[in-house]
Design a protein around this motif. Sequence first.
Motif, short mmCIF file in Angstrom:
data_model
loop_
_atom_site.label_atom_id
_atom_site.label_comp_id
_atom_site.label_asym_id
_atom_site.label_seq_id
_atom_site.Cartn_x
_atom_site.Cartn_y
_atom_site.Cartn_z
N ASP A 1 0.81 -1.22 0.00
CA ASP A 1 0.00 0.00 0.00
C ASP A 1 0.84 1.27 0.00
N LEU A 2 2.14 1.13 0.17
CA LEU A 2 3.02 2.30 0.26
C LEU A 2 2.91 3.23 -0.94
N PRO A 3 2.95 2.74 -2.19
CA PRO A 3 2.84 3.66 -3.33
C PRO A 3 1.54 4.46 -3.34
N ALA A 4 0.41 3.83 -3.04
CA ALA A 4 -0.87 4.54 -3.05
C ALA A 4 -0.93 5.60 -1.96
N VAL A 5 -0.40 5.28 -0.78
CA VAL A 5 -0.44 6.23 0.33
C VAL A 5 0.45 7.43 0.04
N LEU A 6 1.67 7.20 -0.44
CA LEU A 6 2.59 8.30 -0.74
C LEU A 6 2.07 9.17 -1.89
N ALA A 7 1.48 8.53 -2.90
CA ALA A 7 0.93 9.30 -4.02
C ALA A 7 -0.22 10.17 -3.57
N ALA A 8 -1.11 9.62 -2.74
CA ALA A 8 -2.27 10.38 -2.28
C ALA A 8 -1.90 11.47 -1.29
N ALA A 9 -0.93 11.20 -0.42
CA ALA A 9 -0.57 12.17 0.61
C ALA A 9 0.34 13.27 0.09
N PHE A 10 1.30 12.89 -0.79
CA PHE A 10 2.33 13.85 -1.19
C PHE A 10 2.57 13.94 -2.69
N GLY A 11 1.91 13.10 -3.49
CA GLY A 11 2.14 13.10 -4.93
C GLY A 11 3.52 12.57 -5.29
N ARG A 12 4.03 11.65 -4.46
CA ARG A 12 5.36 11.10 -4.68
C ARG A 12 5.34 9.58 -4.71
N LYS A 13 6.37 9.03 -5.36
CA LYS A 13 6.59 7.60 -5.36
C LYS A 13 7.47 7.25 -4.16
N PRO A 14 7.59 5.97 -3.80
CA PRO A 14 8.44 5.59 -2.67
C PRO A 14 9.89 6.03 -2.80
N ASP A 15 10.38 6.24 -4.04
CA ASP A 15 11.76 6.70 -4.20
C ASP A 15 11.89 8.22 -4.10
N GLY A 16 10.76 8.90 -3.85
CA GLY A 16 10.76 10.35 -3.66
C GLY A 16 10.48 11.15 -4.91
N THR A 17 10.45 10.50 -6.06
CA THR A 17 10.16 11.23 -7.31
C THR A 17 8.67 11.54 -7.41
N PRO A 18 8.32 12.58 -8.14
CA PRO A 18 6.90 12.93 -8.28
C PRO A 18 6.14 11.87 -9.07
N VAL A 19 4.87 11.70 -8.73
CA VAL A 19 3.99 10.82 -9.47
C VAL A 19 3.55 11.62 -10.69
N SER A 20 3.73 11.07 -11.87
CA SER A 20 3.30 11.77 -13.09
C SER A 20 1.82 11.60 -13.26
N SER A 21 1.18 12.59 -13.83
CA SER A 21 -0.28 12.53 -14.00
C SER A 21 -0.67 11.71 -15.19
#
Length: 111
Positions: free
Chosen positions: A91-111
């Motif tokens: 669930d880590l990727p979904a939580v980080l994307a929803a909370a901060f717009g980031r992937k687990p490696d810290g890079t931004p989630v692209s739209s």
Amino acid sequence: MTAVVPDEDPMREPTLCFDPQGGHLDIPYEVMRWFMGQVEEEIRTSRAWTRLRPELVEVIHRLRQEYLGAIDDDDFLRVLAEVRAAVPAADLPAVLAAAFGRKPDGTPVSS
């Protein structure tokens, strides 16, 4: 007309606001359909996290409230460790994307 899509509080519903002093205004049907399509997409993308499991919604809501949806690069690793301790790895990727717009490696989630 303004659409308000509250993405910080999953209990609040989206609303439409009109200028009461604006008087009568004819809005073409196709324009209204386009606008409502834009609102629907905003709701889908900004509130998708509210349809996750309740325990994840709670974690995301707390993180969004605490960090106001953004996190400094210097704080990311510390918060990442905190989130890893609170949620399953899957669930880590979904939580980080929803909370901060980031992937687990810290890079931004692209739209």
